[in-house]
Design a protein around this motif. Structure first.
Motif, mmCIF file in Angstrom:
data_model
loop_
_atom_site.group_PDB
_atom_site.id
_atom_site.type_symbol
_atom_site.label_atom_id
_atom_site.label_comp_id
_atom_site.label_asym_id
_atom_site.label_seq_id
_atom_site.Cartn_x
_atom_site.Cartn_y
_atom_site.Cartn_z
ATOM 1 N N LEU A 53 0.764 -1.135 0.128
ATOM 2 C CA LEU A 53 -0.004 -0.050 -0.022
ATOM 3 C C LEU A 53 0.819 1.294 0.007
ATOM 4 O O LEU A 53 1.637 1.548 0.906
ATOM 5 N N LEU A 54 0.901 1.826 -1.155
ATOM 6 C CA LEU A 54 1.702 3.164 -1.361
ATOM 7 C C LEU A 54 3.063 3.216 -1.075
ATOM 8 O O LEU A 54 3.827 3.662 -1.826
ATOM 9 N N ALA A 69 -6.323 -0.655 7.420
ATOM 10 C CA ALA A 69 -6.034 0.104 5.742
ATOM 11 C C ALA A 69 -7.324 0.737 5.415
ATOM 12 O O ALA A 69 -7.196 1.823 4.839
ATOM 13 N N CYS A 70 -8.394 0.174 5.275
ATOM 14 C CA CYS A 70 -9.389 0.385 4.744
ATOM 15 C C CYS A 70 -9.894 1.613 5.516
ATOM 16 O O CYS A 70 -10.643 2.562 4.796
ATOM 17 N N VAL A 73 -7.895 4.595 4.674
ATOM 18 C CA VAL A 73 -8.294 5.241 3.115
ATOM 19 C C VAL A 73 -9.557 5.636 3.176
ATOM 20 O O VAL A 73 -9.725 6.831 2.412
ATOM 21 N N VAL A 149 -3.817 4.042 -4.572
ATOM 22 C CA VAL A 149 -4.662 3.115 -3.797
ATOM 23 C C VAL A 149 -5.646 2.253 -4.676
ATOM 24 O O VAL A 149 -5.704 1.207 -4.583
ATOM 25 N N THR A 152 -4.115 -0.198 -6.536
ATOM 26 C CA THR A 152 -3.799 -1.488 -6.167
ATOM 27 C C THR A 152 -4.725 -2.789 -6.745
ATOM 28 O O THR A 152 -4.436 -3.892 -6.692
ATOM 29 N N LEU A 157 -9.894 -2.094 -0.683
ATOM 30 C CA LEU A 157 -9.316 -0.712 -0.869
ATOM 31 C C LEU A 157 -9.919 0.337 -1.629
ATOM 32 O O LEU A 157 -10.226 1.407 -1.506
#
Length: 187
Positions: A53-54, A69-70, A73, A149, A152, A157
């Motif tokens: 992620l990033l 992470a969700c 984001v 994002v 991905t 995400l």
């Protein structure tokens, strides 16, 4: 030089991987971790293992990490929508000159309509313009982060980006007149 032999060698070194392992293949690349080289996923999937992620080293491997992470984001996408509205509010507060320009536009039935455009100006060398510039830079960076994002191709995400943008718009844009901004980034 026969390039087809070289291309065959490169292709024979590629490793296929199972659907559960969406982002890694074995390789000798120095950009990988634990001897694995990260490869970009090119189709949408729902998974939580080896999702980079990033940034290098920011790798999701557990359901809890994916949930975190969700949420992050989602909040970033909602903040992005709030930032857009916040910039408009600041611009309206710091208006220095307002000019109205009218021009004739032919109507569909042969009549002439007057179309009016509002032009708002501010001084280039002002604290308000400097603040708008800094906020614009932040807005552009966040928009590209959200785009990356989404790229991905991870379904979780992508849904978090879309829901965050929707909730952010719902929360921050309800008083705003709807105007399409042709200069908006990555939307």
């Amino acid at each position: 030089m026969d390039h087809s032999h070289h291309n065959h060698d490169v292709l024979s070194q590629a490793v296929t991987h199972s659907p559960a392992d969406h982002t890694t293949g074995h390789g000798s690349g120095s950009n990988g971790h634990d001897g694995h080289m990260m490869m970009m996923q090119m189709t949408f999937y729902f998974g939580y293992k080896n999702v980079e992620l990033l940034f290098a080293g920011l790798i999701i491997n557990t359901p809890g990490e994916m949930v975190g992470a969700c949420i992050g984001v989602f909040l970033l996408a909602a903040f992005y929508e709030g930032l857009k509205i916040g910039r408009e509010v600041l611009l309206r507060r710091n208006q220095i000159s307002v000019r109205y320009n009218s021009m004739p536009v032919p109507g569909t039935d042969g009549t002439v309509l007057m179309e009016t455009h509002k032009t708002v100006g501010q001084r280039m060398l002002s604290l308000a313009h400097l603040l708008q510039t800094i906020l614009h830079i932040i807005q552009v960076v966040i928009s590209y982060f959200l785009m990356l994002v989404f790229m991905t191709y991870n379904g979780y995400l992508c849904i978090a980006v879309a829901l965050g943008a929707g909730v952010g718009y719902f929360l921050f844009s309800w008083k705003k007149a709807v105007v399409v901004d042709i200069t908006e980034h990555c939307h």
